[in-house]
Design a protein around this motif. Structure first.
Motif, PDB file in Angstrom:
ATOM      1  N   HIS A 252       0.847  -1.196   0.000  1.00 38.51           N
ATOM      2  CA  HIS A 252       0.000   0.000   0.000  1.00 38.51           C
ATOM      3  C   HIS A 252       0.879   1.241   0.000  1.00 38.51           C
ATOM      4  O   HIS A 252       2.043   1.191   0.385  1.00 38.51           O
ATOM      5  N   ARG A 253       0.289   2.322  -0.463  1.00 39.64           N
ATOM      6  CA  ARG A 253       0.966   3.625  -0.476  1.00 39.64           C
ATOM      7  C   ARG A 253       0.040   4.648   0.159  1.00 39.64           C
ATOM      8  O   ARG A 253      -1.159   4.640  -0.061  1.00 39.64           O
ATOM      9  N   ARG A 254       0.654   5.533   0.930  1.00 41.32           N
ATOM     10  CA  ARG A 254      -0.088   6.654   1.496  1.00 41.32           C
ATOM     11  C   ARG A 254       0.264   7.891   0.691  1.00 41.32           C
ATOM     12  O   ARG A 254       1.435   8.189   0.482  1.00 41.32           O
ATOM     13  N   GLY A 255      -0.743   8.603   0.265  1.00 37.04           N
ATOM     14  CA  GLY A 255      -0.534   9.820  -0.513  1.00 37.04           C
ATOM     15  C   GLY A 255      -0.250  11.003   0.391  1.00 37.04           C
ATOM     16  O   GLY A 255      -0.065  10.869   1.605  1.00 37.04           O
TER      17      GLY A 255
ATOM     18  N   ASP B  13      -4.786  10.123   1.019  1.00 41.43           N
ATOM     19  CA  ASP B  13      -5.257   9.211  -0.019  1.00 41.43           C
ATOM     20  C   ASP B  13      -4.497   7.905   0.158  1.00 41.43           C
ATOM     21  O   ASP B  13      -3.283   7.906   0.372  1.00 41.43           O
TER      22      ASP B  13
ATOM     23  N   GLU C  74      -3.687   3.932  -1.367  1.00 47.21           N
ATOM     24  CA  GLU C  74      -3.713   3.101  -2.567  1.00 47.21           C
ATOM     25  C   GLU C  74      -3.267   1.697  -2.215  1.00 47.21           C
ATOM     26  O   GLU C  74      -2.311   1.505  -1.478  1.00 47.21           O
TER      27      GLU C  74
ATOM     28  N   TRP D 206      -1.909  -1.727  -3.959  1.00 50.20           N
ATOM     29  CA  TRP D 206      -1.252  -2.191  -5.179  1.00 50.20           C
ATOM     30  C   TRP D 206      -0.935  -3.672  -5.071  1.00 50.20           C
ATOM     31  O   TRP D 206      -0.754  -4.198  -3.980  1.00 50.20           O
TER      32      TRP D 206
ATOM     33  N   LEU E 213      -2.886  -1.068  -9.742  1.00 49.44           N
ATOM     34  CA  LEU E 213      -3.590  -0.353  -8.678  1.00 49.44           C
ATOM     35  C   LEU E 213      -4.934  -1.037  -8.468  1.00 49.44           C
ATOM     36  O   LEU E 213      -5.793  -1.022  -9.342  1.00 49.44           O
TER      37      LEU E 213
ATOM     38  N   HIS F 117      -8.147   2.659  -4.662  1.00 45.84           N
ATOM     39  CA  HIS F 117      -7.790   4.007  -4.208  1.00 45.84           C
ATOM     40  C   HIS F 117      -8.925   4.473  -3.307  1.00 45.84           C
ATOM     41  O   HIS F 117     -10.095   4.414  -3.688  1.00 45.84           O
ATOM     42  N   SER F 118      -8.594   4.923  -2.093  1.00 50.87           N
ATOM     43  CA  SER F 118      -9.638   5.319  -1.157  1.00 50.87           C
ATOM     44  C   SER F 118      -9.142   6.432  -0.245  1.00 50.87           C
ATOM     45  O   SER F 118      -7.942   6.550   0.012  1.00 50.87           O
ATOM     46  N   THR F 119     -10.071   7.224   0.242  1.00 51.64           N
ATOM     47  CA  THR F 119      -9.759   8.217   1.270  1.00 51.64           C
ATOM     48  C   THR F 119     -10.337   7.796   2.621  1.00 51.64           C
ATOM     49  O   THR F 119     -10.125   8.471   3.612  1.00 51.64           O
TER      50      THR F 119
END
Length: 155
Positions: free
Chosen positions: A34-37, A113, A115, A117, A126, A129-131
């Motif tokens: 996962h990635r944090r925006g 945000d 994500e 993956w 991907l 994608h969620s907030t």
């Protein structure tokens, strides 16, 4: 087949992850991360505003009591100002419950945000994608459990 997570848009089972009209077999996921925006400052400002709203009546009550003690008025006037200040301070109790509920929900939503993956067929894909931090974490953990159980059963 074991279902680890299900909502109207996402389903994670021991066999696959389905995201809307896309579905991937769990066995095809070679790596999941996962990635944090970037931080969304609107969420942080919203929490700060809620905190100020909760403290406002208490500050007004303390100011009223201080004012009543500093003014050289009759005992009845001072008592009336102190009583009004205490009532204003107590008025925050029912409102605070509503505001604290909103603060809790703001933490569920998160301020970033997010994500999800996966490496599928050698290419990064991907998946989500969620907030909504709470929902994202539930889906991510469900996918981790599905991948872990698939690697245990394939040994």
């Amino acid at each position: 087949m074991v279902t680890y997570y299900r909502d109207p848009a996402v389903e994670v089972t021991s066999d696959r992850i389905a995201l809307g009209d896309r579905a991937y077999p769990i066995a095809a996921l070679h790596r999941v991360w996962h990635r944090r925006g970037a931080r969304r400052w609107s969420g942080v400002v919203n929490r700060g505003a809620l905190g100020v709203l909760m403290l406002g009546p208490l500050v007004a009550a303390a100011f009223g009591i201080l004012l009543a003690l500093l003014l050289e008025t009759s005992l009845m006037t001072t008592a009336a100002i102190v009583a009004a200040s205490v009532v204003v301070g107590l008025a925050v109790v029912p409102v605070a419950d509503l505001l604290l509920d909103r603060v809790d929900r703001s933490y569920d939503r998160g301020t970033r945000d997010l994500e999800l993956w996966a490496l599928i067929g050698g290419a990064p894909v991907l998946l989500l994608h969620s907030t909504d931090a709470r929902r994202f974490n539930q889906i991510y953990r469900a996918l981790q459990r599905a991948v872990e159980s698939s690697t245990v059963t394939s040994r």
